[in-house]
Enzyme design. Structure first.
Site, PDB file in Angstrom:
ATOM      1  N   GLU A  92       1.530  -1.707  -4.630  1.00  0.00           N
ATOM      2  CA  GLU A  92       0.886  -0.517  -5.188  1.00  0.00           C
ATOM      3  C   GLU A  92      -0.541  -0.356  -4.672  1.00  0.00           C
ATOM      4  OE1 GLU A  92       2.185   1.901  -6.723  1.00  0.00           O
ATOM      5  OE2 GLU A  92       4.154   1.045  -7.108  1.00  0.00           O
ATOM      6  N   TYR A 143      -2.982   4.271 -13.111  1.00  0.00           N
ATOM      7  CA  TYR A 143      -1.745   4.401 -12.332  1.00  0.00           C
ATOM      8  C   TYR A 143      -1.162   3.033 -11.978  1.00  0.00           C
ATOM      9  CZ  TYR A 143       1.369   4.687  -8.426  1.00  0.00           C
ATOM     10  OH  TYR A 143       2.456   4.490  -7.615  1.00  0.00           O
ATOM     11  N   ASP A 162       0.444   9.597 -10.287  1.00  0.00           N
ATOM     12  CA  ASP A 162      -0.295   9.763  -9.039  1.00  0.00           C
ATOM     13  C   ASP A 162      -0.190  11.218  -8.586  1.00  0.00           C
ATOM     14  OD1 ASP A 162       2.281  10.039  -8.090  1.00  0.00           O
ATOM     15  OD2 ASP A 162       2.103   8.512  -6.516  1.00  0.00           O
TER      16      ASP A 162
END
Length: 351
Positions: free
Chosen positions: A39, A122, A140
């Site tokens: 991520e 996020y 996002d």
């Protein structure tokens, strides 16, 4: 979307994801550390670019402990070319917190995981939903684009306060049985089907529940105010060679843009256009000869800044002791140092 259609929306979205999802290396694990790495790498970076970096990175640092205590210069070298290097430093700092405060186990709740360095709303939601199957939002740009069209949300997505609207929307819609698949499905839908321009609505698995599709204005959403123009800065880059064939390089400051990376000396070109004298004074060298006044000329664009680089190769003589963090090194030695992309372009010309 009407409340009674939420179940159908979830079902079709997750079913589409399971049939069409891309085969990505981080989708073969439920290890929160490995998902965290993916991520962070995926922030501001294309999937195709990330894949080889991700594989090499986890080969080098297979466990959370391996990354926590890795030398920073080695870490930056592993990250070289990915850009946004503060991501790597923050990732390591956050990982070290997990090792020292949480016995090497990534927290499984938003309260604790959000306290870790570099973990925003996020990233926290992505780790919690994908690794721990917690029904947590992970919003996002792709998710905001999809939901702005599905729910016809007209708030400006460039405003930080708008994110809360989309977080609440995900909390309303999320599939509590398969939250990781649901969040990843929204992300994939945004990158593959519900694209910024020319969305492929006829291929969309949830178009029947999309207000913008039904109203025929999907291409007008989301609403996003324009960014301020990026600042342009012009530099002369001095590729300076001493009489032993070594090149002058310096380490950037430990804070700010490209912190702790290495570069060839850069002098900002002012209104007078004179940078040679500044270079000689700042680095305690004397230019003996201009070998190539137009070695390379290019632009490098950051999110908020554009560097306009004019590179020249010069022969120099060291007159006094070099400043701190400035050294003469061979090309082979320089190749072992972490360098930002614009410097790698120059290095490639010298090979």
């Amino acid at each position: 979307m009407k409340y009674q259609y939420k179940k159908e929306f979830r079902h079709h979205l997750v079913e589409w994801f399971n049939n069409e999802k891309r085969d990505l290396p981080w989708r073969h694990t439920s290890d929160p550390y490995k998902i965290w790495v993916s991520e962070v790498m995926l922030q501001q970076t294309r999937v195709d670019t990330v894949i080889p970096y991700y594989n090499r990175f986890l080969e080098k640092y297979p466990t959370i402990q391996d990354l926590a205590y890795a030398p920073q210069e080695e870490l930056l070298k592993m990250w070289e070319g990915l850009g946004y290097y503060s991501r790597a430093r923050n990732l390591q700092a956050g990982v070290k917190e997990v090792v020292e405060r949480y016995n090497s186990i990534v927290p499984d709740n938003r309260h604790d995981i959000s306290k870790l360095k570099g973990v925003g709303p996020y990233t926290a939601g992505a780790i919690l939903s994908i690794a721990y199957q917690k029904a947590e939002h992970a919003v996002d740009g792709n998710v905001m684009r999809v939901l702005s069209r599905v729910l016809h949300i007209e708030e400006d997505i460039a405003l930080p306060k708008t994110r809360k609207v989309f977080e609440e929307a995900v909390e309303m819609l999320i599939d509590e049985q398969y939250p990781g698949d649901f969040n990843q499905a929204l992300m994939d839908l945004g990158s593959m089907i519900c694209t910024p321009t020319s969305p492929k609505c006829l291929l969309c698995p949830v178009r029947d529940y999309c207000t913008a599709f039904n109203e025929g204005n999907a291409d007008q959403l989301p609403i996003k105010s324009k960014k301020v123009k990026t600042k342009k800065v012009k530099f002369n880059v001095f590729v300076a060679v001493d009489q032993e064939g070594r090149y002058l390089v310096e380490k950037r400051p430990s804070t700010g843009l490209l912190a702790d990376m290495w570069q060839f000396p850069m002098i900002e070109i002012n209104e007078n256009g004179i940078s040679d004298e500044t270079f000689q004074q700042n680095y305690n060298v004397e230019i003996l000869e201009y070998e190539d006044k137009e070695l390379l000329r290019f632009k490098h664009i950051f999110s908020h800044l554009t560097w306009e680089m004019e590179c020249m190769q010069v022969q120099v003589l060291q007159k006094m002791e070099l400043p701190d963090d400035v050294v003469f090194l061979t090309i082979e030695q320089i190749k072992t140092l972490p360098m930002p992309v614009p410097m790698l372009k120059i290095l490639n010309v010298l090979n």
